[in-house]
Scaffold this active site. Structure first.
Site, short mmCIF file in Angstrom:
data_model
loop_
_atom_site.label_atom_id
_atom_site.label_comp_id
_atom_site.label_asym_id
_atom_site.label_seq_id
_atom_site.Cartn_x
_atom_site.Cartn_y
_atom_site.Cartn_z
N GLU A 141 55.47 80.91 15.71
CA GLU A 141 54.28 80.23 15.01
C GLU A 141 53.88 81.06 13.77
O GLU A 141 53.14 80.42 12.87
CB GLU A 141 52.95 80.25 16.21
CG GLU A 141 53.49 79.25 17.43
CD GLU A 141 53.54 77.90 16.91
OE1 GLU A 141 52.79 77.28 16.08
OE2 GLU A 141 54.74 77.22 17.35
N SER A 410 34.55 41.44 9.88
CA SER A 410 33.68 40.38 10.42
C SER A 410 33.42 40.60 11.90
O SER A 410 32.48 39.81 12.26
CB SER A 410 34.53 38.94 10.23
OG SER A 410 34.80 38.84 8.82
#
Length: 731
Positions: A141, A410
């Site tokens: 990492e 809508s």
């Protein structure tokens, strides 16, 4: 002879005034001239002095570039700081206490479905972790973790170089500190703004925490797949052992999960997990943390895991429920932080919701150019029965059902028409569908045509745009529309500009599900909730939704509710949502929604039993390929609802004459045979207890609870003394 008259004496006052003005003018002229002269002398001195620093040739190029870099760098720094200021607001909260909770979650039937929170008693300090585990994590990492200040520019350059060689993303440039900042404060949203915030928060973490504290928090908070958070929980879940006891092969497998926990989770794909672990071992050797001889045994004997292939967890729902528990604690309703929470989720409906969403994306995702979706299902009464916050929790823990703000299109017209019905309009009220201009804005219908005089029912069923705008301009006003939405359950702050009738103000999927659930509830609050009851480990009830929350109140009149239900139930019949119509004669109401440039597609619908809101779109807001709410969203709704209504007692929709009488049970096989007609294969609900049997069992449980306490017979102890055994839970 008379003397000539003496000439009149002139007044001295005008002469004195002119004299003063001349003196003032002279002073101003001389002062200005002297000031200009002094400035020119000063400028000449500065020019002579600056010539000493004048550079020529190639040196001038360097100086010019440095000047420009400083100028743009300063402007860029100010811009970055402005963008990062909202992120720093997160640090004002007590973010450390977010892990003080230890919560076990149960489904609606009492089955354990997951855990959240950090149990500090089980957390292991970094100094006590196996050395090979820490090295495996850092080698994979962030190899320069102990040497950078939160941002690793050398590592970023190396990652960019490797990605350029590979022609794709094979390495990430984020440091471990940046990843922790994202886990603690931010979401997985892929945007430049988030990356800027992440960088600044990484610097803040480095300034306020030690390296060991950062590493410890990272190992405790990162998602590790299988519904587990933290390396300690993952070690127990995958290997059944304490984190301090994992060997090198197991440590490599755990370290490989941080990149993509869903992809490399060993209980899902053991070969992929072992291949990833082998990459971690290679990283250890390449990083100089171990020799090939030290890792060869782990290569030859890869880790084995406990068989948990059938383990599934509704992780998006659990994250949301965990936040709800924290809100209860903040409100003073919970005095303990280690609790058991009975939630409202129905795992059968949850699995059906996930399958409906995933099958739709697999079948139509490529053709519609859509990658994400979200769904919330609420039972009449407010209990959230299912939640899908995204396609893959392991890839992204960002909950699109509760946190993503998207334009509803809508589907927002529900609030405009409801406000109109409250004002006395009816579904039969005639109104003009014609061109309209409002403060320079001229909305058009989807088909670029106009119908003339139409009823409000027809206008909403056909999703005409000019009609709600005309209602807002001439009858309602935008403030009333926004207030109606808020009363019905929309918690997101709404803009009240002229475009709000067409759904340009962003909302969440949860907002829409909550608001639409008011309609089948007869106009009263839907009271959406995910936590039904909270108890401690002694069995004491700390919180009960029905006991501790106020009764629902009416927010829409019966007349307006009945009128809106008459309109909404026609949309799947004659309107834009024909693909949402359920089989078996079950009455369905709802509304489609499509935002600008096809960025969002919605369908929110309901029956007398359930309400479900379905959304599809892309995280980066790119346009889809002409997807409307009446296509995949409506089909996904139908697939889930057909499954949910198999074998249950149907409830009526208020104000609607249902073709099936109340209490009718819909049979599953009949629905399963017809499901493929609307695009998606039907789900078949497994056999379960009928509603009558469930009611009988509940009456029996209530009878037992009301019965007098049991008296256990005396038991004789070893010393011959009698003792009465008290039954736990008896009054």
């Amino acid at each position: 002879m008379q003397d000539d008259p003496a000439p009149p004496q002139r007044s001295k006052r005008p002469r004195t005034r002119r004299h003063l003005l001349l003196r003032a003018d002279s002073w101003i002229d001389s002062t200005v001239w002297n000031l200009g002269f002094k400035l020119s002398e000063l400028w000449e001195e500065i020019t002579i002095f600056s010539r000493k620093f004048r550079v020529r040739g190639w040196k001038r190029v360097v100086v010019e570039l440095a000047d420009e870099a400083m100028t743009f760098g300063t402007a860029g720094f100010v811009l970055l700081l402005a963008l990062a200021l909202p992120a720093f607001e997160e640090t004002k909260e007590d973010w450390r206490s977010r892990g003080d909770f230890a919560v076990t979650f149960l489904d609606r039937y009492g089955n354990t479905i997951g855990h959240r929170g950090i149990i500090h008693e089980d957390s292991v300090p970094v100094d006590q972790l196996p050395d090979h585990l820490v090295k495996a994590v850092l080698a994979t990492e962030d190899r320069r973790f102990f040497s950078h200040f939160g941002i690793d520019f050398l590592g970023l350059a190396r990652a960019l170089n490797e990605n350029a060689k590979a022609g794709g993303v094979v390495q990430g440039g984020s440091t471990l500190t940046q990843q922790l900042a994202k886990n603690l404060f931010l979401t997985n949203e892929r945007s430049l703004e988030r990356k800027i915030k992440e960088a600044f928060l990484a610097l803040w973490l480095e300034a306020n925490l030690s390296k060991k504290e950062i590493l410890s928090l990272y190992l405790d908070r990162a998602y590790m797949g299988g519904g587990t958070f933290g390396a300690a929980a993952a070690a127990q879940f995958y290997f059944g052992k304490n984190i301090t006891q994992v060997n090198l092969a197991e440590a490599a497998m755990l370290a490989g999960l941080f990149k993509a926990p869903a992809k490399y989770a060993p209980h899902v794909n053991l070969p992929a997990a072992r291949a990833r672990a082998n990459e971690v071992l290679t990283n250890l050797v390449q990083g100089g943390l171990m020799s090939e001889g030290q890792v060869i045994a782990a290569r030859r004997n890869p880790a084995s895991v406990i068989d948990r292939a059938a383990t599934t967890a509704p992780d998006y729902f659990l994250d949301w429920a965990f936040e709800e528990v924290q809100k209860l604690a903040d409100a003073g309703k919970l005095k303990k932080h280690s609790v058991i929470v009975r939630t409202t989720i129905d795992m059968g409906l949850q699995q059906a919701a996930e399958e409906a969403m995933e099958s739709g994306l697999r079948e139509y995702g490529e053709s519609y150019r859509v990658k994400q979706g979200a769904l919330v299902m609420i039972e009449n009464g407010g209990a959230v029965r299912a939640m899908v916050g995204g396609r893959d929790y392991g890839e992204s823990q960002f909950n699109r059902a509760t946190k993503a703000l998207r334009q509803p299109g809508s589907s927002f017209k529900l609030y405009t028409y409801t406000a109109a019905m409250e004002k006395g309009f009816t579904p039969e009220t005639m109104i003009s569908d014609a061109p309209i201009t409002w403060r320079g804005w001229s909305p058009q219908n989807y088909a670029r045509s106009y119908k003339g005089r139409v009823t409000l029912l027809s206008a909403m069923a056909q999703s005409l745009n000019t009609v709600p705008v005309r209602l807002a301009k001439e009858e309602l006003g935008t403030e009333i529309i926004a207030e109606t939405a808020r009363k019905m359950g929309v918690e997101t702050a709404l803009r009240t500009d002229k475009t709000i009738p067409l759904g340009t103000s962003e909302v969440t999927v949860m907002d829409q599900a909550t608001a639409y659930a008011v309609m089948p509830a007869g106009g009263v609050q839907s009271r959406r909730h995910g936590v039904a009851q909270v108890v401690d480990y002694d069995g004491d009830v700390l919180y009960d939704f029905e006991r501790d929350e106020p009764a629902p109140v009416r927010i829409v009149s019966e007349q307006a509710t009945s009128s809106m239900n008459r309109i909404l139930t026609q949309i799947p019949v004659i309107g834009t949502a024909k693909r949402a119509a359920l089989d078996g004669g079950i009455v369905t109401g709802g509304k489609t929604g499509t935002s600008q440039s096809y960025r969002d597609a919605w369908f929110i619908g309901f029956t007398g039993n359930y309400t479900a809101a379905v959304w599809f779109g892309n995280d980066d807001f790119t346009s889809m390929n002409n997807m409307t709410g009446g296509s995949l969203p409506a089909m996904t709704f139908k697939k889930l609802m057909d499954y949910a209504h198999q074998g249950i007692e149907l409830k009526p929709i208020p104000g609607i004459d249902n073709p099936l009488p109340s209490g009718t049970h819909v049979k599953g096989p009949a629905l399963a045979d017809k499901g493929e007609a609307n695009g998606l294969p039907a789900l078949s609900r497994p056999r379960s207890l009928s509603a009558d049997t469930t009611r009988l069992l509940r009456r029996l449980a209530q009878s037992f609870a009301a019965a007098p306490p049991l008296k256990a017979p005396p038991q004789t102890l070893a010393g011959g003394k009698a003792q009465v055994v008290k039954v736990k839970g008896a009054p």
